[in-house]
Design a protein around this motif. Sequence first.
Motif, mmCIF file in Angstrom:
data_model
loop_
_atom_site.group_PDB
_atom_site.id
_atom_site.type_symbol
_atom_site.label_atom_id
_atom_site.label_comp_id
_atom_site.label_asym_id
_atom_site.label_seq_id
_atom_site.Cartn_x
_atom_site.Cartn_y
_atom_site.Cartn_z
ATOM 1 N N PRO A 69 0.827 -1.214 0.000
ATOM 2 C CA PRO A 69 0.000 0.000 0.000
ATOM 3 C C PRO A 69 0.858 1.260 0.000
ATOM 4 C CG PRO A 69 0.130 -0.888 2.213
ATOM 5 C CD PRO A 69 0.828 -1.882 1.328
ATOM 6 N N PRO A 70 0.258 2.424 -0.331
ATOM 7 C CA PRO A 70 0.998 3.684 -0.255
ATOM 8 C C PRO A 70 1.496 3.920 1.171
ATOM 9 C CG PRO A 70 -1.086 3.977 -1.403
ATOM 10 C CD PRO A 70 -1.123 2.614 -0.801
ATOM 11 N N LEU A 128 4.072 9.129 3.729
ATOM 12 C CA LEU A 128 4.116 10.009 2.560
ATOM 13 C C LEU A 128 2.766 10.683 2.309
ATOM 14 C CD1 LEU A 128 6.279 7.982 0.009
ATOM 15 C CD2 LEU A 128 6.983 9.832 1.547
ATOM 16 N N LEU A 129 1.758 10.263 3.008
ATOM 17 C CA LEU A 129 0.444 10.890 2.858
ATOM 18 C C LEU A 129 0.244 12.031 3.850
ATOM 19 C CD1 LEU A 129 -1.709 7.665 2.320
ATOM 20 C CD2 LEU A 129 -0.555 9.106 0.618
ATOM 21 N N GLN A 185 1.982 5.427 4.571
ATOM 22 C CA GLN A 185 1.194 6.433 5.286
ATOM 23 C C GLN A 185 2.017 7.689 5.574
ATOM 24 O OE1 GLN A 185 -2.186 6.481 6.126
ATOM 25 N NE2 GLN A 185 -2.085 4.823 4.597
#
Length: 387
Positions: free
Chosen positions: A9-10, A14-15, A12
């Motif tokens: 998953p992306p 970087l979010l 977190q």
Amino acid sequence: MATSLLHIPPPQMLLRPLVVPERLLLGPGPSNVPHRIQAAGGRQLLGHMHPEVLQVMDEIKAGIQYAFQTQNQLTLAISGSGHCAMEAALFNLLECGDTILVAINGIWGQRAADIARRLGMLGTVRWHGRAEGTRFGLVQHKPSVLFITHGESSTGVLQPLEGLGELCHRHGCLLLVDAVASLGGAPIFMDQQEIDVLYSGSQKVLNSPPGSAPISFSERAREKVLRRKMKPPSFYLDIGWLGNYWGCDGEPRRYHHTAPINSFFSLREGLAMLAEIGLESSWERHRANCARLCQGLLNLGLELFVKEEKGRLPTITTVRVPEGYNWKDITAFLMDNHAMEIAGGLGPTVGKVLRIGLMGCNSTSENVNRVLQALRDALSSCHRSRL
């Protein structure tokens, strides 16, 4: 609808928004970046062969020639840090059968000797501890290159260069000088001192982000490169290709690599600010603030690592860690309580010294006062501990 093949998953982290704290960087580098240089580095990109970028490169070249006090045509900025410039100098000057004599007064001489060994094709790599032994070393070992660090950031030593170039040339040797920590902070005259290769970095007195490294080759050095039997072992650092890209050979410029354009914008402004201040004014400012800092450290009861004033590097001051204190406690206290960075030792000075940098825009009497007050607080607040 296609089934997703993604199994990671992306992240977190970087979010979330980027967070960069504000700190006063009074360590051995990098130094703080003035708003003018930040703004230059934040300009929109242009292509690395666009005429406007080539013009900026020409301006950088002129700025380096001023900062180095040289008329050498083979003058440019390496796309990399000062380490990269060190490798560029060694990779281009040395080839099979060559001997290099390295004057070691700290970690950078050690690094130069290590890099020379890693080339794997040198007949001999030799070094000595002090510049006073240079004449003996030149006679005994007959090196083709002498390496010396002008401003040794690990020890805080400023190495005199007078007469070294003439001595080297008398013995058929080229003089290679590291000025990463000293450029703009202490006098250096490339042509007058007969230095054959001189390099520096962008992140200290020039107050630019790390990633571009000024370098210049004398005519003697350029001719040695041209006489090589084999090409330099690194294509990326091949000074022939780089010199062409920087417009140093009078030939049409050819693509070599995609340069860090925004780093060049920043370096251009750093050199412009040095030109506006003037070299002599910059040298005097660094000398005066270093003297104020040293006196203040003595007043605190601390011991300077470099005893002789003329041997002190004006940009980076080394002070012995006081007995009973852990240097990590002191640097952590300044970071946590004053948002200020100073550093411990490096290489041969690990655990022995604290290193305080006053470089470029950070070399001010106000910063001298701030770091002295912060150290006063640290000495009274940090628990004494056995190392």
